[in-house]
Design an enzyme around this catalytic site. Structure first.
Site, PDB file in Angstrom:
ATOM      1  N   ASN A  17      12.800  -7.037 -10.098  1.00  0.00           N
ATOM      2  CA  ASN A  17      13.328  -8.000  -9.128  1.00  0.00           C
ATOM      3  C   ASN A  17      14.184  -8.999  -9.904  1.00  0.00           C
ATOM      4  O   ASN A  17      14.310  -8.917 -11.127  1.00  0.00           O
ATOM      5  CB  ASN A  17      12.220  -8.654  -8.281  1.00  0.00           C
ATOM      6  CG  ASN A  17      11.284  -9.511  -9.104  1.00  0.00           C
ATOM      7  OD1 ASN A  17      11.618  -9.948 -10.206  1.00  0.00           O
ATOM      8  ND2 ASN A  17      10.105  -9.747  -8.584  1.00  0.00           N
TER       9      ASN A  17
ATOM     10  N   ASP B 129      -7.262  -7.914  -4.665  1.00  0.00           N
ATOM     11  CA  ASP B 129      -6.487  -9.154  -4.541  1.00  0.00           C
ATOM     12  C   ASP B 129      -7.328 -10.238  -3.854  1.00  0.00           C
ATOM     13  O   ASP B 129      -7.851 -10.015  -2.746  1.00  0.00           O
ATOM     14  CB  ASP B 129      -5.216  -8.913  -3.722  1.00  0.00           C
ATOM     15  CG  ASP B 129      -4.198  -8.050  -4.469  1.00  0.00           C
ATOM     16  OD1 ASP B 129      -4.435  -7.758  -5.664  1.00  0.00           O
ATOM     17  OD2 ASP B 129      -3.175  -7.695  -3.858  1.00  0.00           O
TER      18      ASP B 129
ATOM     19  N   GLY C 181      14.641  -9.565  -2.908  1.00  0.00           N
ATOM     20  CA  GLY C 181      13.982 -10.197  -1.761  1.00  0.00           C
ATOM     21  C   GLY C 181      14.999 -10.448  -0.673  1.00  0.00           C
ATOM     22  O   GLY C 181      15.736  -9.548  -0.273  1.00  0.00           O
TER      23      GLY C 181
ATOM     24  N   THR D 195       3.882 -10.403  -0.505  1.00  0.00           N
ATOM     25  CA  THR D 195       3.141  -9.665  -1.539  1.00  0.00           C
ATOM     26  C   THR D 195       3.245  -8.165  -1.265  1.00  0.00           C
ATOM     27  O   THR D 195       2.965  -7.722  -0.153  1.00  0.00           O
ATOM     28  CB  THR D 195       1.648 -10.080  -1.542  1.00  0.00           C
ATOM     29  OG1 THR D 195       1.571 -11.489  -1.467  1.00  0.00           O
ATOM     30  CG2 THR D 195       0.940  -9.560  -2.779  1.00  0.00           C
TER      31      THR D 195
ATOM     32  N   ASP E 114       6.511  -3.396  -4.254  1.00  0.00           N
ATOM     33  CA  ASP E 114       5.788  -2.123  -4.379  1.00  0.00           C
ATOM     34  C   ASP E 114       6.194  -1.170  -3.252  1.00  0.00           C
ATOM     35  O   ASP E 114       6.336   0.040  -3.466  1.00  0.00           O
ATOM     36  CB  ASP E 114       4.277  -2.368  -4.342  1.00  0.00           C
ATOM     37  CG  ASP E 114       3.836  -3.227  -5.517  1.00  0.00           C
ATOM     38  OD1 ASP E 114       4.448  -3.098  -6.589  1.00  0.00           O
ATOM     39  OD2 ASP E 114       2.902  -4.029  -5.350  1.00  0.00           O
TER      40      ASP E 114
ATOM     41  N   GLY F  28      -1.193  -9.176   3.353  1.00  0.00           N
ATOM     42  CA  GLY F  28      -1.773  -8.297   2.325  1.00  0.00           C
ATOM     43  C   GLY F  28      -0.725  -7.393   1.736  1.00  0.00           C
ATOM     44  O   GLY F  28       0.241  -7.006   2.411  1.00  0.00           O
TER      45      GLY F  28
ATOM     46  N   ASN G 257      -0.714  -0.039  -4.893  1.00  0.00           N
ATOM     47  CA  ASN G 257       0.169  -0.373  -3.767  1.00  0.00           C
ATOM     48  C   ASN G 257       1.287   0.668  -3.631  1.00  0.00           C
ATOM     49  O   ASN G 257       1.614   1.114  -2.522  1.00  0.00           O
ATOM     50  CB  ASN G 257       0.815  -1.746  -3.966  1.00  0.00           C
ATOM     51  CG  ASN G 257      -0.195  -2.879  -3.899  1.00  0.00           C
ATOM     52  OD1 ASN G 257      -1.297  -2.701  -3.410  1.00  0.00           O
ATOM     53  ND2 ASN G 257       0.188  -4.042  -4.408  1.00  0.00           N
TER      54      ASN G 257
HETATM   55  O1  RIB Z   1       2.911  -6.507  -6.437  1.00  0.00           O
HETATM   56  C1  RIB Z   1       1.824  -7.107  -5.803  1.00  0.00           C
HETATM   57  C2  RIB Z   1       0.570  -6.867  -6.595  1.00  0.00           C
HETATM   58  O2  RIB Z   1       0.677  -7.524  -7.838  1.00  0.00           O
HETATM   59  C3  RIB Z   1      -0.693  -7.398  -5.973  1.00  0.00           C
HETATM   60  O3  RIB Z   1      -1.298  -6.490  -5.104  1.00  0.00           O
HETATM   61  C4  RIB Z   1      -1.551  -7.762  -7.159  1.00  0.00           C
HETATM   62  O4  RIB Z   1      -2.662  -6.951  -7.325  1.00  0.00           O
HETATM   63  C5  RIB Z   1      -0.609  -7.687  -8.360  1.00  0.00           C
HETATM   64  O5  RIB Z   1      -0.876  -6.589  -9.096  1.00  0.00           O
END
Ligand code: RIB
Length: 306
Positions: free
Chosen positions: A184, A14, A211, A237, A241, A276, A44
């Protein structure tokens, strides 16, 4: 015993830029900060699962480049089993360009080596899929490979969780073979524009992560909502995940949809407190500390106050 969970999905580096706003077309603005951090929806989710205590097998691909070796090192440090991650020559590792602005992210993914997670590649790991308690997949690898994963899970009676992100049309096979789907709100809107998709159509199977609006699913008689938990947001972000990883972990522990959603909601809330995609993903103890006081749930306390 640790649950055995496989993730069939993307591994990205990323490239994260934060700015006070998103530039409009043709505009140049000065940003605030730049960071390179490991990501990819597949990787992730694998990290989220591993931190919570699962034995995680990643099935994916990286390029034979510096990004690829760094990504492998990061995953290794997270105790993820990498026997099913092979490198691809002459192709770059997957990359995501992420803009953080106005309290949210926007992401462009260049799939690179992730495109080489073909249906044939997935088939090589049939045995791994067969012996997994749960398998997770997303849509940053070719959709035919996600369908192959669903087929193998169905054949071997392995629970299959599909995170339909980034949103694209889902075949009847995927809709049928997924045990759980976790779009989502914006992905659900996209999926519904292609073909009608409502919570009522998929009781205890379609779980919408919203969210700050919390989680919603239909339990067969009414729509259940689990509100988001109050935290200070630094970077959203990877919150989805984290939700998927934690949800998969709870399902592997035989929790029901409601309990799994509550657990995953808390893990996702914790994840946004750090920078991150993987930076804020909590350990099982951190989720416990957040949810419980003296072994008792304190979630009720927050809801009672509102
Ligand atoms: O869901 C977040 C992810 O989406 C990021 O880490 C990026 O790599 C994208 O794949």
């Amino acid at each position: 015993m640790k649950p055995v969970i496989s993730v069939v999905g993307s591994i990205n580096m990323d490239l994260v830029v934060s700015a006070y706003k998103r530039p409009s077309a043709g505009e140049t603005i000065l940003g605030k900060d730049f960071q390179t951090v490991p990501g990819g929806k597949g990787a992730n989710q694998a990290v989220a699962l591993s931190r919570l205590g699962a034995e995680v097998n990643m099935i994916g691909r990286v390029g034979e480049d510096e990004l690829g070796s760094n990504l492998m090192r990061f995953l290794e440090k997270e105790n993820i089993v990498l026997n099913s991650v092979e490198s691809v020559t002459d192709v770059s590792s997957g990359v995501a360009v992420i803009t953080l602005a106005e309290q949210d992210n926007s992401i462009i993914v260049v799939q690179g080596a992730n495109e080489y997670v073909t249906p044939g590649y997935v088939q090589k790991f049939e045995e791994q899929i067969a012996k997994s308690d749960v398998v997770l997949a997303q849509l940053e690898i070719p959709i035919e490979s996600v369908e192959e994963t669903a087929r193998l899970c169905h054949k071997h009676n392995t629970t299959f969780i599909l995170d339909p992100a980034p949103a694209q049309e889902l075949s009847p096979l995927l809709l049928d073979y997924a045990d759980y789907m976790t779009p989502n709100q914006s992905e659900l809107t996209h999926l519904s524009a292609i073909g009608e998709m409502t919570l009522e159509q998929y009781p205890n199977k379609l779980i919408v992560t919203g969210g700050k609006d919390g989680i919603a699913y239909f339990d067969g008689s009414s729509i259940k909502r689990i509100p988001s938990l109050p935290v200070t947001v630094l970077d959203t972000t990877g919150a989805g995940d984290t939700f998927n990883g934690a949800f998969g972990y709870a399902i592997s522990k035989k929790k029901d949809v409601h309990a799994a959603c509550k657990f995953a909601n808390a893990a996702a809330a914790l994840s946004v407190k750090k920078m991150g995609a993987q930076g804020g993903m909590p350990t099982i103890d951190e989720v416990r500390d957040f949810l419980c006081i003296n072994g008792k749930e304190r979630v009720a306390e927050w809801y009672c106050k509102s």
